[in-house]
Motif scaffolding. Structure first.
Motif, mmCIF file in Angstrom:
data_model
loop_
_atom_site.group_PDB
_atom_site.id
_atom_site.type_symbol
_atom_site.label_atom_id
_atom_site.label_comp_id
_atom_site.label_asym_id
_atom_site.label_seq_id
_atom_site.Cartn_x
_atom_site.Cartn_y
_atom_site.Cartn_z
ATOM 1 N N UNK A 233 0.849 -1.196 0.000
ATOM 2 C CA UNK A 233 0.000 0.000 0.000
ATOM 3 C C UNK A 233 0.884 1.245 0.000
ATOM 4 N N UNK A 234 0.252 2.388 -0.236
ATOM 5 C CA UNK A 234 0.911 3.681 -0.119
ATOM 6 C C UNK A 234 -0.089 4.647 0.496
ATOM 7 N N UNK A 244 7.986 0.975 -3.189
ATOM 8 C CA UNK A 244 6.981 -0.075 -3.411
ATOM 9 C C UNK A 244 7.143 -0.714 -4.786
ATOM 10 N N UNK A 245 7.395 0.113 -5.807
ATOM 11 C CA UNK A 245 7.560 -0.431 -7.159
ATOM 12 C C UNK A 245 8.761 -1.355 -7.240
ATOM 13 N N UNK A 246 9.834 -0.999 -6.566
ATOM 14 C CA UNK A 246 11.033 -1.841 -6.577
ATOM 15 C C UNK A 246 10.739 -3.208 -5.970
ATOM 16 N N UNK A 247 10.031 -3.210 -4.848
ATOM 17 C CA UNK A 247 9.698 -4.488 -4.207
ATOM 18 C C UNK A 247 8.726 -5.303 -5.046
ATOM 19 N N UNK A 260 -4.517 3.223 -7.590
ATOM 20 C CA UNK A 260 -3.971 4.499 -7.154
ATOM 21 C C UNK A 260 -4.824 5.643 -7.689
ATOM 22 N N UNK A 261 -4.929 6.723 -6.913
ATOM 23 C CA UNK A 261 -5.766 7.852 -7.314
ATOM 24 C C UNK A 261 -4.984 9.129 -7.568
ATOM 25 N N UNK A 262 -3.693 9.159 -7.259
ATOM 26 C CA UNK A 262 -2.894 10.382 -7.369
ATOM 27 C C UNK A 262 -2.174 10.405 -8.715
ATOM 28 N N UNK A 263 -2.553 11.338 -9.568
ATOM 29 C CA UNK A 263 -2.056 11.369 -10.944
ATOM 30 C C UNK A 263 -0.526 11.322 -11.052
ATOM 31 N N UNK A 264 0.230 12.192 -10.367
ATOM 32 C CA UNK A 264 1.691 12.143 -10.516
ATOM 33 C C UNK A 264 2.295 10.809 -10.083
ATOM 34 N N UNK A 265 1.696 10.173 -9.069
ATOM 35 C CA UNK A 265 2.232 8.900 -8.599
ATOM 36 C C UNK A 265 1.985 7.778 -9.606
ATOM 37 N N UNK A 266 0.855 7.815 -10.300
ATOM 38 C CA UNK A 266 0.596 6.802 -11.320
ATOM 39 C C UNK A 266 1.599 6.950 -12.464
ATOM 40 N N UNK A 267 1.833 8.186 -12.873
ATOM 41 C CA UNK A 267 2.818 8.433 -13.934
ATOM 42 C C UNK A 267 4.195 7.937 -13.516
ATOM 43 N N UNK A 268 4.611 8.269 -12.292
ATOM 44 C CA UNK A 268 5.931 7.846 -11.828
ATOM 45 C C UNK A 268 6.017 6.333 -11.668
ATOM 46 N N UNK A 269 4.889 5.683 -11.337
ATOM 47 C CA UNK A 269 4.882 4.229 -11.205
ATOM 48 C C UNK A 269 5.146 3.566 -12.559
ATOM 49 N N UNK A 273 8.544 1.367 -13.275
ATOM 50 C CA UNK A 273 8.494 -0.042 -13.693
ATOM 51 C C UNK A 273 9.330 -0.253 -14.944
ATOM 52 N N UNK A 274 9.297 0.729 -15.854
ATOM 53 C CA UNK A 274 10.102 0.626 -17.072
ATOM 54 C C UNK A 274 11.595 0.686 -16.725
ATOM 55 N N UNK A 275 11.949 1.573 -15.796
ATOM 56 C CA UNK A 275 13.344 1.695 -15.356
ATOM 57 C C UNK A 275 13.839 0.383 -14.752
ATOM 58 N N UNK A 276 12.942 -0.319 -14.059
ATOM 59 C CA UNK A 276 13.306 -1.583 -13.405
ATOM 60 C C UNK A 276 13.263 -2.770 -14.362
#
Length: 425
Positions: A233-234, A244-247, A260-269, A273-276
């Protein structure tokens, strides 16, 4: 003059008027002492605050700044577009024979529950009803106050099921499908495949996230081929979900259920994931799945498979370029909602336009200028095909425990927009 919204199929509803004695008993709480627009109706019924023989005023408390300002401004823009067109066409003829224009007062709560409560407390005597505002925590913040004050808090944009429980929330009604319905729809799509699939889950640590996860898990409960292998969760106040994404990426799950409901956090997620090097199929909630505002900025790859649910036509989709509803909506948005936005980057713009149509349906059957009679009329709508609704969806406010819209269509991102997903691929 811009035409009224197209393709709104009116149904004749039976609005049972309150008896004179009941009306007098109920209207005492809505009697205006000035400043709120109340007064004596033509039949001797005391009008509630926020309504006169010429106007009705709606209040919207929603995030107009901060991390959720994008969808927040849309919760006002669509409503302003619909009512602006209605006002320009001469107003709405109510069930009591009066023709009124509808005014909108929007208040910024920045997605802060305390600000939402303050907005309600400072303005509930000046508006007839609160409507359309975004957010579970913010709408919950003034829910009890609205019940105590007997002020309608209706067609709000939260999937929290408590707003559609008539006994628990007699002055409330949600508009969008409850979170459980969205999660269940995606779970059913997965359950329909013969593949063995692993799932990782990241959800907001509140009723919003819990509802999505609950519906999803119920739908896959009997499927031996679907396994949840990692779940985190976050907090809605978090500024990063990289940890959280790394784990979660370490699980190498095939599917990422991202509540998720927070727009910037969805974009960063998506970017993280692509970076990982993790490329699962994604499920995104309807309110954070916009191609223009979420997927494009994140550089999302359609080949990964991004799924969401919807009940609204997407104006950006080439399939709706000449759709009558969409053309009228875009024209009205441009003409009447410029103060908020003229680009419907978030589905909330379309949802609030439908809210306007639903409110008009209730107004046309109100026989008295009271909040009580409005709630009665609002809860009597069946099978309304509001503008912009997808085939197979409709507005139905008569079922206890369900919001005005309870049906959704699962869709898959195709690189430009969404199309109906017949199966999971």
């Amino acid at each position: 003059m811009t035409p009224r919204p197209m393709n709104l199929q009116k149904r004749i509803l039976s609005a049972v008027a309150l008896s004179a004695a009941a009306a007098l008993a109920l209207s005492g709480c809505g009697r205006s002492d000035g400043g709120g627009g109340g007064g004596e109706g033509s039949e001797g019924v005391s009008a509630s605050p926020g309504i006169t023989d010429e106007t009705l005023t709606l209040g919207v408390t929603t995030p107009l700044s901060g991390g959720t300002a994008g969808p927040g401004t849309c919760t006002v823009a669509g409503l302003a577009a619909y009512m602006g067109a209605a006002n320009e066409a001469g107003g709405i003829e109510f069930g009591d024979g009066k023709t009124r224009t509808v005014e909108i007062e929007a208040f910024d709560d920045t997605y802060d529950p305390q600000k939402a409560l303050s907005n309600f407390q400072q303005n509930n005597g000046n508006v007839f009803a609160f409507t359309s505002g975004l957010g579970t925590p913010t709408n919950r913040a003034y829910r009890e106050a609205a019940i105590d004050s007997e002020v309608p808090q209706v067609l709000v944009q939260t999937g929290d099921p408590i707003f559609s429980d008539r006994e628990e929330s007699p002055w409330q009604l949600g508009f969008v499908p409850i979170y459980q319905n969205e999660g269940e729809a995606f779970g059913e799509l997965l359950a329909g495949t013969d593949e063995d699939l692993t799932v990782a889950i990241l959800s907001q640590n509140d009723d919003y996230g819990e509802g999505y996860v609950e519906g999803f898990k119920e739908a896959i409960a009997g499927s031996e081929n679907i396994e949840v292998v990692s779940e985190l969760t976050y907090e809605a106040t978090d500024t990063s979900v990289d940890a959280q994404l790394t784990e979660l990426a370490g699980s190498e799950a095939d599917v990422f259920f991202n509540a998720m409901s927070i727009t910037p956090l969805v974009i960063s997620a998506i970017e993280k994931s692509r970076e990982l090097g993790w490329s699962p199929s994604w499920f995104l909630p309807s309110n954070t799945s916009s191609p223009v505002a979420i997927l494009d900025p994140a550089g999302a790859d359609a080949e990964d498979g991004f799924y969401s649910v919807s009940f609204a036509k997407a104006p950006q989709s080439p399939a709706y370029a000449e759709d009558e509803d969409v053309v009228a909506f875009l024209e009205n948005l441009e003409q009447y909602a410029a103060e908020y936005t003229t680009t419907p980057d978030f589905p909330h713009c379309m949802w609030s336009y439908m809210v306007g149509a639903t409110l008009e349906e209730a107004f046309t059957t109100m026989t008295e200028p009271t909040r009580e009679n409005f709630m009665e009329a609002l809860r009597s709508i069946e099978d309304l095909q509001a503008p912009l609704m997808l085939e197979g969806t409709s507005v139905n406010t008569t079922e206890d425990g369900q919001p005005a819209v309870s049906t959704v269509v699962v869709q898959k991102y195709n690189g430009a927009g969404y199309e109906t997903a017949e199966s999971f691929e």
